[in-house]
Design an enzyme around this catalytic site. Structure first.
Site, mmCIF file in Angstrom:
data_model
loop_
_atom_site.group_PDB
_atom_site.id
_atom_site.type_symbol
_atom_site.label_atom_id
_atom_site.label_comp_id
_atom_site.label_asym_id
_atom_site.label_seq_id
_atom_site.Cartn_x
_atom_site.Cartn_y
_atom_site.Cartn_z
ATOM 1 N N GLU A 104 78.281 22.023 24.328
ATOM 2 C CA GLU A 104 77.654 23.296 23.976
ATOM 3 C C GLU A 104 76.400 23.533 24.813
ATOM 4 O OE1 GLU A 104 76.245 25.620 19.954
ATOM 5 O OE2 GLU A 104 75.322 23.686 20.402
ATOM 6 N N TRP A 123 82.064 27.229 17.976
ATOM 7 C CA TRP A 123 81.919 28.681 17.895
ATOM 8 C C TRP A 123 83.227 29.405 17.557
ATOM 9 C CZ3 TRP A 123 77.466 31.601 18.234
ATOM 10 C CH2 TRP A 123 76.303 30.919 18.613
ATOM 11 N N TYR A 182 73.076 32.948 23.459
ATOM 12 C CA TYR A 182 72.096 32.082 24.109
ATOM 13 C C TYR A 182 72.185 32.011 25.636
ATOM 14 C CZ TYR A 182 71.424 30.407 19.338
ATOM 15 O OH TYR A 182 71.179 30.338 17.990
ATOM 16 N N CYS A 232 69.620 31.609 16.181
ATOM 17 C CA CYS A 232 68.877 30.887 15.150
ATOM 18 C C CYS A 232 67.736 30.103 15.801
ATOM 19 C CB CYS A 232 69.795 29.949 14.387
ATOM 20 S SG CYS A 232 71.059 30.809 13.423
ATOM 21 N N ARG A 265 64.405 30.235 13.537
ATOM 22 C CA ARG A 265 64.183 31.175 12.433
ATOM 23 C C ARG A 265 65.007 30.818 11.199
ATOM 24 N NH1 ARG A 265 68.467 34.420 11.386
ATOM 25 N NH2 ARG A 265 70.074 34.443 12.987
ATOM 26 N N ASP A 285 70.342 25.763 9.057
ATOM 27 C CA ASP A 285 71.330 25.163 8.169
ATOM 28 C C ASP A 285 71.107 23.653 8.241
ATOM 29 O OD1 ASP A 285 73.572 23.986 7.057
ATOM 30 O OD2 ASP A 285 75.026 25.225 8.131
#
Length: 313
Positions: A58, A80, A144, A195, A215, A218
């Site tokens: 990733e 994803w 991203y 995130c 922000r 999880d």
């Protein structure tokens, strides 16, 4: 990794019960910080097995500026998949069984779970086999990689990552070594707004440190990946700039445990952390942008067994 376990315990003891976008519900705290000294070992969670290879593929996907899951599927990385699949089943092109609210139904309905897995597998097969289909339904929007490597402006495209590497090399004491993925003009086009949205590098005593602002966190599923991913990023950027590694500072906004992850978190808290592994990177004279998944490995990783939990989409 006591820092991470302390975060879990803090949320269980002080978290506020809240609703959320996914409808799952969370226990949440606001504003939390962890610090990891990267000289003491690579911070890959040991209280459950964490898939390091997925973290690597990733991050390399981000570094290359890619936003299409086709590359990830080719690397056997399904991180994803659900986000792209959700976009597809909500489109006019999808004509299969009703997949509404599949994130919850797959947990609650065994028969539906079989149907969902079959539909997702067919979707991924088509992504691999059909370039046009992949281009249309495999792309996650300007997530991203797009923001890190190709931020659009009226005056051209900005490669934030290349600029920050050059800045670290030529002006290490600058307070502007910053990369942001939060682009207000394009947030609504993303499958998932970022995130982990902003990070800043800091150079001192020949060492490179980085602080991340996240922000939304999880804590059970995502945060262990985030910690390892940014620790790896620091190692790679430090090498590119001829520096040693310093600290990873992880600052969280809304740090939450989903209500359907509570049992898993309690099981993890019952386990004793083990020694951290060592990171190995085969640079072979190449830039970090030219590395492959096989070039990045860890040794001495002896975690407790994997703990599974559903992802909230």
């Amino acid at each position: 990794m006591k820092q991470y376990l302390n975060l879990c315990q803090h949320i269980l003891e002080t978290g506020t019960k809240k609703g959320d976008r996914t409808g799952t519900g969370t226990y949440s705290v606001f504003g939390y910080q962890m610090r990891f000294d990267l000289a003491k070992g690579f911070p890959l969670l040991t209280t459950k097995r964490t898939a390091f290879r997925l973290i690597v593929s990733e991050l390399l996907w981000f570094l290359k500026g890619d936003t299409n899951i086709r590359t990830l599927i080719q690397d056997r990385n399904g991180i994803w998949d659900e986000w792209a699949f959700e976009r597809y089943v909500e489109s006019d092109a999808y004509t299969g069984p009703d997949m509404t609210d599949f994130g919850h139904r797959v947990v609650e309905d065994e028969q539906f779970a079989k149907t969902y897995k079959a539909e997702l597998a067919a979707f991924k097969e088509k992504i691999l086999a059909d370039e046009d289909f992949a281009r249309k339904y495999g792309d996650l929007g300007p997530v991203y990689g797009k923001q890190w490597r190709a931020w659009d402006t009226d005056h051209g495209v900005i490669d934030q990552l290349a600029q920050v590497i050059e800045s670290i090399k030529t002006n290490p004491d600058s307070r502007r070594h910053i990369v942001t993925a939060w682009n207000p003009a394009e947030v609504d086009e993303m499958a998932l707004p970022p995130c982990h949205l902003l990070f800043q590098f800091y150079v001192a005593d020949g060492k490179l440190s980085c602080q991340l602002y996240q922000r939304s966190a999880d804590v059970f599923l995502g945060v262990p990946f985030n910690i390892a991913s940014y620790a790896l990023l620091i190692h790679l950027i430090a090498h590119e700039c001829g520096l040693e590694v310093g600290e990873f500072v992880h600052t969280l906004g809304d740090a939450h445990i989903y209500q359907n992850h509570l049992t898993q978190v309690q099981e993890q808290l019952s386990r004793e952390p083990r020694d951290l592994p060592k990171l190995n990177v085969n640079y072979a004279g190449r830039s970090i942008f030219d590395l492959n998944v096989e070039d990045i490995t860890i040794e001495g990783y002896d975690p407790h067994p994997k703990i599974t939990a559903p992802i909230a989409v």
